[in-house]
Design a protein around this motif. Sequence first.
Motif, PDB file in Angstrom:
ATOM      1  N   THR A 174       7.124 -25.267 -36.731  1.00  0.00           N
ATOM      2  CA  THR A 174       8.545 -25.328 -36.408  1.00  0.00           C
ATOM      3  C   THR A 174       9.289 -24.430 -37.383  1.00  0.00           C
ATOM      4  OG1 THR A 174       8.372 -27.611 -35.617  1.00  0.00           O
ATOM      5  CG2 THR A 174      10.576 -26.810 -36.178  1.00  0.00           C
ATOM      6  N   ASN A 181       3.108 -28.510 -38.063  1.00  0.00           N
ATOM      7  CA  ASN A 181       2.862 -29.733 -37.292  1.00  0.00           C
ATOM      8  C   ASN A 181       1.361 -29.957 -37.173  1.00  0.00           C
ATOM      9  OD1 ASN A 181       5.715 -30.064 -36.719  1.00  0.00           O
ATOM     10  ND2 ASN A 181       5.493 -28.322 -35.336  1.00  0.00           N
ATOM     11  N   LEU A 193       8.288 -26.163 -40.901  1.00  0.00           N
ATOM     12  CA  LEU A 193       7.366 -27.288 -40.825  1.00  0.00           C
ATOM     13  C   LEU A 193       6.068 -26.861 -40.166  1.00  0.00           C
ATOM     14  CD1 LEU A 193       9.744 -30.145 -39.572  1.00  0.00           C
ATOM     15  CD2 LEU A 193       9.089 -29.643 -41.928  1.00  0.00           C
ATOM     16  N   GLY A 227       1.851 -35.435 -37.515  1.00  0.00           N
ATOM     17  CA  GLY A 227       3.246 -35.026 -37.568  1.00  0.00           C
ATOM     18  C   GLY A 227       3.454 -33.788 -38.415  1.00  0.00           C
ATOM     19  N   GLY A 228       4.708 -33.523 -38.768  1.00  0.00           N
ATOM     20  CA  GLY A 228       5.040 -32.300 -39.483  1.00  0.00           C
ATOM     21  C   GLY A 228       5.305 -32.536 -40.956  1.00  0.00           C
ATOM     22  N   SER A 288      -2.166 -32.065 -36.232  1.00  0.00           N
ATOM     23  CA  SER A 288      -2.732 -32.876 -35.155  1.00  0.00           C
ATOM     24  C   SER A 288      -2.801 -34.344 -35.574  1.00  0.00           C
ATOM     25  CB  SER A 288      -4.131 -32.355 -34.812  1.00  0.00           C
ATOM     26  OG  SER A 288      -4.729 -33.143 -33.812  1.00  0.00           O
ATOM     27  N   VAL A 317      -3.587 -27.601 -38.050  1.00  0.00           N
ATOM     28  CA  VAL A 317      -2.239 -27.196 -37.664  1.00  0.00           C
ATOM     29  C   VAL A 317      -2.206 -26.908 -36.170  1.00  0.00           C
ATOM     30  CG1 VAL A 317      -0.383 -25.534 -38.030  1.00  0.00           C
ATOM     31  CG2 VAL A 317      -1.829 -26.228 -39.958  1.00  0.00           C
ATOM     32  N   ASP A 318      -1.369 -27.662 -35.451  1.00  0.00           N
ATOM     33  CA  ASP A 318      -1.208 -27.445 -34.014  1.00  0.00           C
ATOM     34  C   ASP A 318      -0.110 -26.436 -33.705  1.00  0.00           C
ATOM     35  OD1 ASP A 318      -3.219 -29.145 -33.249  1.00  0.00           O
ATOM     36  OD2 ASP A 318      -1.899 -30.875 -32.977  1.00  0.00           O
ATOM     37  N   SER A 319       0.976 -26.485 -34.475  1.00  0.00           N
ATOM     38  CA  SER A 319       2.105 -25.597 -34.227  1.00  0.00           C
ATOM     39  C   SER A 319       2.952 -25.500 -35.484  1.00  0.00           C
ATOM     40  CB  SER A 319       2.953 -26.106 -33.049  1.00  0.00           C
ATOM     41  OG  SER A 319       3.534 -27.361 -33.373  1.00  0.00           O
TER      42      SER A 319
END
Length: 232
Positions: free
Chosen positions: A200, A211, A209, A216-217, A213, A196-198
């Motif tokens: 939303t 996101n 969501l 996508g989300g 690496s 998990v990068d981030s």
Amino acid sequence: MQVNQDYLDGMKWPGEQSPADKAKDPGRTELGQEDFFALMTQQLAYQDPFDPADNSDMIAQMTAFTSADGINQMSEKLSGLSEVMTSSQALQASSLVGQKVLLPSDVAYWDESEPIEGVAVTGEGADNVVIRIENEEGELIRSMSLEGPQRGNVPFTWDGLNDQGQPVGTGRYKVKVSGLVDNQREDLNALTFGRVDSVTLGSANSPTLVNLSGLGGIPLNQVLEIAGNKAA
């Protein structure tokens, strides 16, 4: 029989505007509970004394309005509860940044830094389980066999090397799993881990969501497992 008009006039709407006038006011979009009961009072005041309103009809009107008012209040409370749950979900999701999570997907992202981890779903059991790693063009990159009978969710790891022991480039790779079930080779499901990068943040109308690496989300509720910094 003479009707006492003065008595009826005394029961008229005491304010500057009658409910009917309020309804015509362009600044108002709806009538409230107070207006409803005021209209009912006016209805009683001007009813024919020789043919009065039926009690059951009056009670039915009051019941219908009370039910509608209760539903509106419930809707407002549920809307507030939804906002609280969305905020709580977003707060929980934010703690996933940097973690590995198990996805309902057989596609993994190789970034040339950490091995790709996943799960082969063998169900009640399978023998001679084979894991195939393919690139986005469908070309076979690596084939790995799991020795002995396997049962349930079986973890596997791919180090990013092809069958010749050479490292492959960054990108998405598809994982295919097959095994012998009742002496017949069958395709089995594969699940992969992603980082998990981030996150939303969602709202009442859109999901939160995570996101991933290179992938996508996906909605937070599709995450199957949280594995921390290293998948189990």
